[in-house]
Design a protein around this motif. Structure first.
Motif, PDB file in Angstrom:
ATOM      1  N   SER A 109      32.431  29.043 -13.455  1.00 16.43           N
ATOM      2  CA  SER A 109      32.618  29.913 -13.770  1.00 16.43           C
ATOM      3  C   SER A 109      33.948  29.534 -15.491  1.00 16.43           C
ATOM      4  N   THR A 110      34.353  28.817 -15.745  1.00 16.32           N
ATOM      5  CA  THR A 110      34.408  27.858 -17.372  1.00 16.32           C
ATOM      6  C   THR A 110      33.490  27.862 -18.194  1.00 16.32           C
ATOM      7  N   GLU A 111      34.250  27.894 -19.604  1.00 16.75           N
ATOM      8  CA  GLU A 111      34.164  27.105 -20.332  1.00 16.75           C
ATOM      9  C   GLU A 111      33.623  25.936 -20.465  1.00 16.75           C
ATOM     10  N   VAL A 112      34.529  25.258 -19.977  1.00 13.37           N
ATOM     11  CA  VAL A 112      34.767  23.566 -19.373  1.00 13.37           C
ATOM     12  C   VAL A 112      33.821  22.865 -19.043  1.00 13.37           C
ATOM     13  N   ALA A 113      33.845  24.236 -17.541  1.00 11.99           N
ATOM     14  CA  ALA A 113      32.906  23.536 -16.291  1.00 11.99           C
ATOM     15  C   ALA A 113      31.107  23.653 -16.779  1.00 11.99           C
ATOM     16  N   VAL A 114      31.116  25.159 -17.690  1.00 15.19           N
ATOM     17  CA  VAL A 114      29.450  25.181 -18.372  1.00 15.19           C
ATOM     18  C   VAL A 114      29.257  24.224 -19.063  1.00 15.19           C
ATOM     19  N   LEU A 115      29.517  23.960 -19.986  1.00 15.35           N
ATOM     20  CA  LEU A 115      29.385  22.468 -21.202  1.00 15.35           C
ATOM     21  C   LEU A 115      28.932  21.336 -20.268  1.00 15.35           C
ATOM     22  N   ARG A 116      30.278  20.984 -19.161  1.00 16.54           N
ATOM     23  CA  ARG A 116      29.680  20.004 -18.511  1.00 16.54           C
ATOM     24  C   ARG A 116      28.639  19.815 -18.086  1.00 16.54           C
ATOM     25  N   ARG A 117      28.203  20.997 -17.302  1.00 19.60           N
ATOM     26  CA  ARG A 117      26.832  21.191 -16.462  1.00 19.60           C
ATOM     27  C   ARG A 117      25.711  20.653 -17.783  1.00 19.60           C
ATOM     28  N   ILE A 118      25.857  22.128 -19.161  1.00 14.81           N
ATOM     29  CA  ILE A 118      24.962  21.271 -19.385  1.00 14.81           C
ATOM     30  C   ILE A 118      24.245  19.489 -20.044  1.00 14.81           C
ATOM     31  N   VAL A 119      25.953  18.958 -20.796  1.00 19.60           N
ATOM     32  CA  VAL A 119      26.168  17.774 -21.234  1.00 19.60           C
ATOM     33  C   VAL A 119      25.311  16.492 -19.958  1.00 19.60           C
ATOM     34  N   MET A 120      25.622  17.198 -18.473  1.00 20.85           N
ATOM     35  CA  MET A 120      25.144  16.386 -17.373  1.00 20.85           C
ATOM     36  C   MET A 120      23.948  16.611 -17.362  1.00 20.85           C
ATOM     37  N   HIS A 121      23.217  17.268 -17.727  1.00 22.28           N
ATOM     38  CA  HIS A 121      21.717  17.144 -17.708  1.00 22.28           C
ATOM     39  C   HIS A 121      21.310  16.104 -18.293  1.00 22.28           C
ATOM     40  N   PHE A 122      21.238  15.753 -19.381  1.00 24.86           N
ATOM     41  CA  PHE A 122      21.637  14.344 -20.247  1.00 24.86           C
ATOM     42  C   PHE A 122      21.575  13.360 -19.745  1.00 24.86           C
ATOM     43  N   ASP A 123      23.397  13.354 -19.607  1.00 23.45           N
ATOM     44  CA  ASP A 123      24.028  12.213 -19.312  1.00 23.45           C
ATOM     45  C   ASP A 123      24.990  12.594 -17.423  1.00 23.45           C
ATOM     46  N   GLU A 124      23.755  12.061 -16.462  1.00 28.50           N
ATOM     47  CA  GLU A 124      24.583  12.166 -15.005  1.00 28.50           C
ATOM     48  C   GLU A 124      25.945  12.028 -14.945  1.00 28.50           C
ATOM     49  N   ASN A 125      26.625  10.318 -16.232  1.00 31.13           N
ATOM     50  CA  ASN A 125      27.569  10.089 -15.338  1.00 31.13           C
ATOM     51  C   ASN A 125      28.613  10.363 -15.939  1.00 31.13           C
ATOM     52  N   PHE A 126      28.789  11.520 -16.963  1.00 30.60           N
ATOM     53  CA  PHE A 126      29.537  12.219 -18.012  1.00 30.60           C
ATOM     54  C   PHE A 126      31.013  12.088 -17.238  1.00 30.60           C
ATOM     55  N   PRO A 127      32.114  11.956 -17.570  1.00 33.72           N
ATOM     56  CA  PRO A 127      33.210  12.550 -17.013  1.00 33.72           C
ATOM     57  C   PRO A 127      33.862  13.553 -15.944  1.00 33.72           C
ATOM     58  N   ASP A 128      34.527  13.675 -15.520  1.00 34.44           N
ATOM     59  CA  ASP A 128      34.450  14.605 -15.182  1.00 34.44           C
ATOM     60  C   ASP A 128      35.553  15.803 -16.049  1.00 34.44           C
ATOM     61  N   ARG A 129      36.579  14.832 -15.971  1.00 37.50           N
ATOM     62  CA  ARG A 129      37.793  15.575 -17.066  1.00 37.50           C
ATOM     63  C   ARG A 129      37.779  14.610 -18.447  1.00 37.50           C
ATOM     64  N   GLY A 130      38.266  15.337 -18.885  1.00 37.55           N
ATOM     65  CA  GLY A 130      39.155  13.985 -20.065  1.00 37.55           C
ATOM     66  C   GLY A 130      39.025  14.756 -21.352  1.00 37.55           C
ATOM     67  N   PHE A 131      37.424  15.247 -21.635  1.00 31.86           N
ATOM     68  CA  PHE A 131      36.712  15.856 -22.906  1.00 31.86           C
ATOM     69  C   PHE A 131      37.111  17.152 -23.273  1.00 31.86           C
ATOM     70  N   SER A 132      37.242  17.350 -24.670  1.00 36.63           N
ATOM     71  CA  SER A 132      37.266  19.226 -25.151  1.00 36.63           C
ATOM     72  C   SER A 132      35.752  19.765 -25.529  1.00 36.63           C
ATOM     73  N   THR A 133      36.383  21.247 -25.135  1.00 33.30           N
ATOM     74  CA  THR A 133      34.772  21.635 -25.640  1.00 33.30           C
ATOM     75  C   THR A 133      34.354  21.160 -26.686  1.00 33.30           C
ATOM     76  N   GLU A 134      35.262  20.772 -28.047  1.00 31.37           N
ATOM     77  CA  GLU A 134      33.916  20.468 -28.787  1.00 31.37           C
ATOM     78  C   GLU A 134      33.410  19.073 -28.824  1.00 31.37           C
ATOM     79  N   GLU A 135      34.618  17.940 -28.257  1.00 30.72           N
ATOM     80  CA  GLU A 135      33.737  17.102 -27.863  1.00 30.72           C
ATOM     81  C   GLU A 135      32.025  16.753 -27.271  1.00 30.72           C
ATOM     82  N   MET A 136      32.641  18.301 -26.420  1.00 33.99           N
ATOM     83  CA  MET A 136      31.233  18.442 -25.605  1.00 33.99           C
ATOM     84  C   MET A 136      30.289  18.927 -25.895  1.00 33.99           C
ATOM     85  N   LEU A 137      29.654  19.859 -27.236  1.00 34.59           N
ATOM     86  CA  LEU A 137      28.898  20.751 -27.601  1.00 34.59           C
ATOM     87  C   LEU A 137      28.490  19.651 -29.062  1.00 34.59           C
TER      88      LEU A 137
END
Length: 402
Positions: A109-137
């Motif tokens: 339910s947050t912007e970060v959680a949504v973006l992280r889910r999209i990134v993990m679609h391509f990279d399952e081992n993407f770190p849990d925290r430490g990345f901004s929305t811009e970096e995830m995009l």
């Protein structure tokens, strides 16, 4: 669960599930909410609208947005899944790499959680925290460029996200390709919601979600639900094990809400009850049992509060109905006269019996429907939508005999 329902208790020493081969279920997974049938019944119009909107995406000429709106159980998520699967297949035939992801915004339910889910679609081992929305995009863009792929992002229950002020994320996803000069469009967005979230978007975001791209999902009618249940029953159960009157009763019960999810849940639970009881068929009694396990509105106090005449009418209906889905009014009235005699009361006339029946209907203890017969007359059918007839029978015989 079953033990928690006031009218539907299991004794602790009673074995609930016996390990044996299922008699009824052929493939219970076909009743899962995650399962999407090859053809969606009564959602052809919505699928056609989506196909028309996304034709330019398939041609590779532009991105697209769409907004699916409707109440719970109207097939929004299933339609989006079916559409995306069909779109992937069509893109594959054209040699265009395409993929989709469905993000449940109630769970993320947050912007970060949504973006992280999209990134993990391509990279399952993407770190849990430490990345901004811009970096995830940026990371998402790299993955898509590397694969030369178009991604369809489906935001399910998007209103939960927007209530928390995530308009900015919607803007970023819908304008994802604006920085790319001369490249192929790489992201489309579908939002799903029970509420009209277009009014919750800021001006910049709502300009990309054109109101013409909103697709409405109305509640299913009783006949629609009966068709859906028949298809699922054929997929999930062995032939001839689910009675037609059971399917009709489920459609009638779920028809009050127009909710296909509820209808399929009833079918699943009723099947499990029939399996537990070692039955050869799924009968209306198990449908009533399944309703008691889900959205039951019947409580002991509701029955306790009835006066003696109404209790006798309800007992008459429960006795008359046995394991059927419905009973005609004259049959129930005939048994009511016998019940009144049994408990030392004078039976009331037809008008009073009908008035008691209406009271029980208004309280949700019985259901009634009027059917036009071929002879030209009209017949009222009575059902017990909530609790098995046997359970009501036993409870009323205890209270009336006390």
């Amino acid at each position: 669960g079953r033990e928690g329902h006031p009218l539907f208790r299991i004794h602790k020493d009673q074995k609930v599930i016996q390990m044996r081969n299922p008699r009824l279920f052929k493939d219970q997974s076909k009743l899962s909410f995650d399962y999407v049938p090859d053809k969606l019944c009564h959602r052809e119009e919505q699928l056609e609208r989506l196909e028309m909107l996304f034709r330019p995406v398939l041609d590779g000429s532009m991105s697209q947005t769409a907004f699916l709106i409707g109440s719970v159980g109207t097939g929004k998520t299933a339609t989006s899944k079916r559409f995306c699967l069909d779109l992937m297949k069509a893109a594959q035939e054209k040699g265009r790499p395409m993929d989709f992801i469905i993000v449940n915004c109630r769970q993320r339910s947050t912007e970060v959680a949504v973006l992280r889910r999209i990134v993990m679609h391509f990279d399952e081992n993407f770190p849990d925290r430490g990345f901004s929305t811009e970096e995830m995009l940026r990371s998402i863009r790299k993955h898509l460029e590397k694969r030369k792929m178009h991604l369809v992002v489906v935001l399910d229950e998007a209103d939960v996200l927007l209530v928390k002020g995530a308009s900015d994320l919607i803007y970023q996803l819908t304008r994802f390709d604006e920085e790319v000069v001369g490249g192929r469009p790489s992201m489309s967005v579908i939002m799903i919601s029970q509420k009209n979230v277009l009014d919750m978007l800021d001006a910049a975001s709502s300009s990309t979600f054109r109101r013409a791209n909103a697709i409405r999902f109305d509640r299913y009618g009783v006949r629609d639900l009966a068709d859906i249940l028949k298809i699922r029953a054929d997929l999930a159960f062995y032939p001839g094990t689910v009675r037609q009157d059971s399917l009709d009763l489920m459609a009638d019960i779920a028809g009050e809400f127009g909710d296909a999810r509820f209808a399929i849940e009833l079918l699943d639970k009723a099947g499990m009850l029939a399996e537990e009881e070692g039955l050869e068929h799924l009968a209306p009694e198990q449908v009533r049992g399944a309703k008691a396990l889900t959205y039951s509105v019947v409580t002991e106090s509701k029955i306790e509060d009835l006066d003696k005449q109404r209790k006798m009418v309800l007992l008459a209906v429960a006795r008359a109905i046995k394991d059927q889905a419905y009973v005609k009014t004259p049959e129930a009235e005939a048994i009511y006269k016998l019940v009144a005699e049994e408990y030392g009361e004078k039976p009331r006339g037809h008008t009073m019996f009908w008035s008691y029946l209406q009271d029980l209907t208004n309280q949700g203890l019985v259901g009634t429907k009027v059917t036009n017969e071929e002879t030209g007359g009209r017949t009222t059918y009575i059902s017990l939508p909530d609790v098995p007839a046997k359970v009501i029978r036993q409870r009323l015989e205890e209270t009336l005999g006390a």
